[in-house]
Design an enzyme around this catalytic site. Structure first.
Site: not given
Lengths: 256, 594
Positions: B12, B15-16, B116, B248, B250, B260, B263, B294, B361, B402, B408
């Site tokens: 993958g 980001g991670a 947020f 979740q 959203h 999306l 938020e 959320r 989401h 979450r 992120l």
């Protein structure tokens, strides 16, 4: 085989009400080296679509209902991942950002791979040369000296200076709309110059001189003939031609 | 078949995966295998921000962030992990800035921060400005910045390669490996999209960073490619999946489309209204209103529609109102999402409110890991060399719900930890012997689908799966609806056994890949539904109308779902449930009010 899905027939909450449907015909440029050798050909498909559908939805209908071998890349489906750039009625667009109703669905819609990169299968092209140009312009922050303990300071105005070119999603729409790139695949192309611009005008970066040297090459910014195809093609609304002009000016004035 | 050998293989490149790769590749020989070009990953679709208690614009500290994360997750969060994340958040943001990420700035030139959902000052007093952001494309900037750094450091990528198996030293699906015994990873088997060739990657460490599984639902903010691959691969090899019943929704997906809208719109002052024009969140969360977490907002929205207070001709959506905000402010802070409203719904957000409805989401659950990103094979034992990070993993920092921006953060903090852990383990470890003929299972599966002349259609099975999940396992759930979903999913799994593809070719066979992805979706959906049926309480993102209260006595624990061979019927598998205790350090569970 029997299913038990009758009870799931309720309309989904949040779905738009009764949207009118219409038939749309796609004329797709096909190419499969395993089946048709080096011959590309056109094939037409007619599918039923709704007013809110994107071209990508119609392509999915073709693939899922008519011919599973029709091949294209896609992922996010809302214009941020850059996977599905293609030539739609002769213009480079993301299939997920074009609504069918905006294309005049009464007429056949032509769909071809983006130009100037080798076609591998149907609408899929070899992206490696494109990413190679991107990598060549040193697309990363270059700094010298010790890193600061906290963040580097940057004023809002300095941040704004390069905001436009940070939007690039590397979809290749601009580069493959450029007539210079079509005839000379060695040309860096608009997308790589946009990425260079993003760093050249970043107040934190100290690598501008190196990048300008790379782009001063005979395959660099001077190949640009200002045809504005790139600006027209950008799905992110970046004024690509202006960004290229700013890089040219920086090359002459060494002001960045 | 080609064979490769790397100390560390990362699966993958979102980001991670890329954050892990930056750490691992500077320590040891590392390869990143990704089914997409890295910049196509769905991290790039994240919008609003990344929270860290930098206190650049007002007083803040990591302890408040920890508390908000624990309370936001309805006390199912492992508090040691949340504390690590909130503490390391500060360096994670500063690291990204130093890598070049173009954050928005304060008048003094520091990283700007905004409000947020669920992020508060002093344990819930009022909303706090904690989210560091780059307009409404923070995820795009993170993905681009991490890829830029990977280019700089010459990270080795295998793009458009699909990992189809994770190789372990023992077969865990038989349930015969005793607790405490050592189990090790030895590599992965991958499929090269361009050629159809099989590649065997031998590795001392493997990091799974494959992202989410939103495509089990019809209405989702997730990309077509988010099909739970890593979760399903681990699960099929007998590793547990933790808390997968918590999904979740959203609140603000574009109505009917699921795309999306961040938020951050509400963080910048936008208001949710029902069909009567009422700011209904005042009734559900009197203190922080539209900036409630959320799960609470999505439930309130679904409730308004059910009670006949929706907007539109069919009263089936709500409205996100930005019309009182200055157009210049909208353009500076929310340019992309307002563009989505214009492009896809033909709505001008300056003057018209935007139709919205909750959209699937984020998976709070996933492959269980320790705080050092090591994969757990039961409540206590780790698999040597196997790591996971990002949405496919469950640390658990998100508990049952979450908070916005914490994903992120999660990918950066635990992606980094996974990269360091995997590399350090590999440097000191020996090679593990590969199983005999490790590729045969994958080849048999691929050839079976390709060779079957006719059979079930991938698109039909997938559509029916997504439909039943939307109808029966969404914001509101009951035992009856979940039973229907389970019956449907199992019938669809049965039909999937005879699925066939129309494209029989080797090169770029995306038809075949969609078939493989569907198999992953079916496995993940089954675990979601079984976990949801079993959890007879309401907590965070999991709301049971037949059990509307949280039940800490019975369910203040993590669900662990294992795939085990059914003793009665050889060749079939059961979902076997177990539990893992929640780590509680500072905060005793309280009633959750905003």
């Amino acid at each position: 085989m029997a299913t038990t899905l009758e009870h799931t027939a309720d309309p989904t909450p949040g779905a738009p009400g009764s949207v009118p449907t219409f038939d749309v015909t796609l004329k797709i440029r096909r190419f499969d080296p395993e089946k048709s050798g080096d011959q590309a050909y056109w094939e037409e498909f007619t599918v039923n679509a709704r007013g809110t559908d994107r071209l990508l939805d119609a392509l999915h209908k073709v693939k899922w209902e008519l011919d599973g071998s029709v091949t294209f890349r896609r992922s996010c489906a809302h214009g941020v991942c850059g996977s599905d750039a293609m030539r739609i009625n002769g213009r480079n667009r993301l299939a997920c950002k074009v609504l069918l109703k905006d294309l005049n669905p009464d007429k056949t819609i032509t769909v071809e791979p983006i130009k100037g990169l080798t076609v591998l299968k149907d609408l899929v092209v070899d992206m490696e040369p494109f990413f190679a140009s991107f990598r060549e312009i040193m697309p990363f922050l270059i700094t010298t000296g010790n890193e600061p303990t906290r963040e580097r300071l940057q004023s809002a105005a300095q941040r704004d200076r390069f905001d436009e070119t940070t939007k690039c999603i590397l979809c290749a729409s601009c580069t493959t709309a450029c007539p210079v790139f079509w005839t000379d695949g060695q040309y860096f192309g608009p997308a790589a110059i946009v990425s260079a611009h993003r760093f050249i005008f970043d107040s934190r970066d100290e690598g501008a001189a190196q990048r300008l040297e790379i782009l001063n090459d005979k395959e660099g910014v001077w190949r640009c003939r200002t045809t504005f195809n790139c600006t027209d093609a950008c799905p992110r609304g970046i004024e690509v031609t202006r960004a290229i002009a700013e890089v040219k000016r920086a090359m002459i004035t060494r002001a960045f | 078949m080609q064979t490769h050998q790397y100390d560390v293989v990362i699966v993958g490149a979102g980001g991670a995966g890329m954050r892990a790769a930056l750490e691992s590749s500077k320590r040891t020989r590392t390869a990143v295998i990704s089914k997409l070009y890295p910049t196509r990953s769905h991290t790039g679709a994240a919008q609003g921000g990344m929270c860290a208690a930098l206190a650049n614009v007002e007083e803040d500290n990591w302890e408040w962030h920890t508390f908000d994360t624990v309370k936001g997750g309805d006390y199912l969060v492992d508090q040691d992990a949340a504390e690590i994340m909130a503490k390391e958040a500060i360096d994670a943001v500063l690291d990204l800035e130093k890598m070049g990420l173009p954050f928005n700035r304060t008048p003094e030139g520091k990283i700007d921060q905004r409000r947020f959902g669920g992020h508060t000052r002093n344990h819930g007093e009022a909303a706090v400005r904690r989210a560091c952001y780059a307009a409404d494309r923070t995820g795009h900037m993170i993905l681009q910045t991490l890829y830029q750094q990977c280019v700089k450091h010459d990270v080795e990528f295998f793009n458009e390669f699909y990992v189809l198996d994770v190789l372990l030293s023992d077969d865990l699906t038989a349930g015969q490996v005793p607790d405490g015994a050592e189990v090790r990873v030895s590599g992965v088997v991958a499929y090269e999209l361009a050629t159809g060739e099989i590649h065997l990657f031998r590795a001392k460490s493997v990091v799974l960073a494959t992202g989410g599984a939103g495509k089990i639902y019809k209405t989702t903010s997730n990309a077509h490619t988010l099909t739970g691959d890593g979760m399903a691969l681990a699960y099929r090899r007998g590793l547990p999946l933790e808390d997968l019943e918590f999904f979740q929704f959203h609140p603000t997906g574009l109505a009917g489309l699921g795309i999306l809208l961040s938020e951050a719109a509400r963080g910048e002052g936008a208001i949710l209204r029902n069909g009567d024009g009422e700011r209904f969140m005042e009734r559900y969360a009197p203190t922080i209103k539209d900036l409630a977490p959320r799960d609470i907002v999505s439930r309130a929205m679904a409730n308004e529609v059910r009670d006949g207070r929706g907007a539109g001709p069919d009263k089936d959506y709500l409205l996100l109102d930005l019309t009182h905000l200055e157009p210049a402010h909208i353009d500076a802070k929310l340019p992309d999402i307002t563009e989505f409203a214009r492009t896809y719904l033909g709505i001008e957000p300056y003057t018209e409110p935007i139709p919205v409805y909750p959209t699937a989401h984020f998976a709070m659950g996933g492959i269980p890991t320790t705080v050092t990103a090591q994969v757990l094979r039961n409540a206590a034992d780790t698999v040597a060399g196997l790591y996971a990070a990002g949405e496919c993993a469950c640390v658990s920092v998100h508990g049952s719900n979450r908070l916005g921006t914490n994903s992120l953060l999660d990918i950066n903090v635990f992606g980094k930890r996974a990269g360091i852990g995997a590399a350090e383990y590999a440097v000191g470890a020996d090679w593990v012997e590969l199983p005999a003929e490790p590729e045969v299972g994958v080849i048999a599966q691929l050839e079976g689908m390709r060779a079957r002349p006719t059979g079930e259609s991938v698109a039909d099975v997938r559509r029916e799966l997504q439909q039943t999940m939307d109808t029966n396992a969404q914001v509101f759930r009951t035992a009856a609806s979940l039973q229907r979903a389970l019956v449907d999913v199992r019938l669809l799994q049965e039909r999937y056994r005879t699925v066939s593809v129309k494209d029989k070719g080797r090169m770029f066979n995306t038809d075949l890949l969609e078939a493989l992805e569907l198999g992953f979706l079916l496995d993940v959906a089954e675990v979601v539904v079984v976990g949801a049926l079993n959890r007879q309480e309401s907590r965070g993102g999991h709301y049971r109308e037949d059990f509307p209260a949280r039940d800490d006595v019975r369910y203040m624990q993590h669900t662990m779902a294992y795939r085990r061979r059914a003793p009665a019927a050889p060749g079939t598998f059961d979902v076997v449930l177990g539990y893992k205790p929640v780590v509680v350090t500072r905060y005793e569970p309280m009633e959750r009010k905003y």
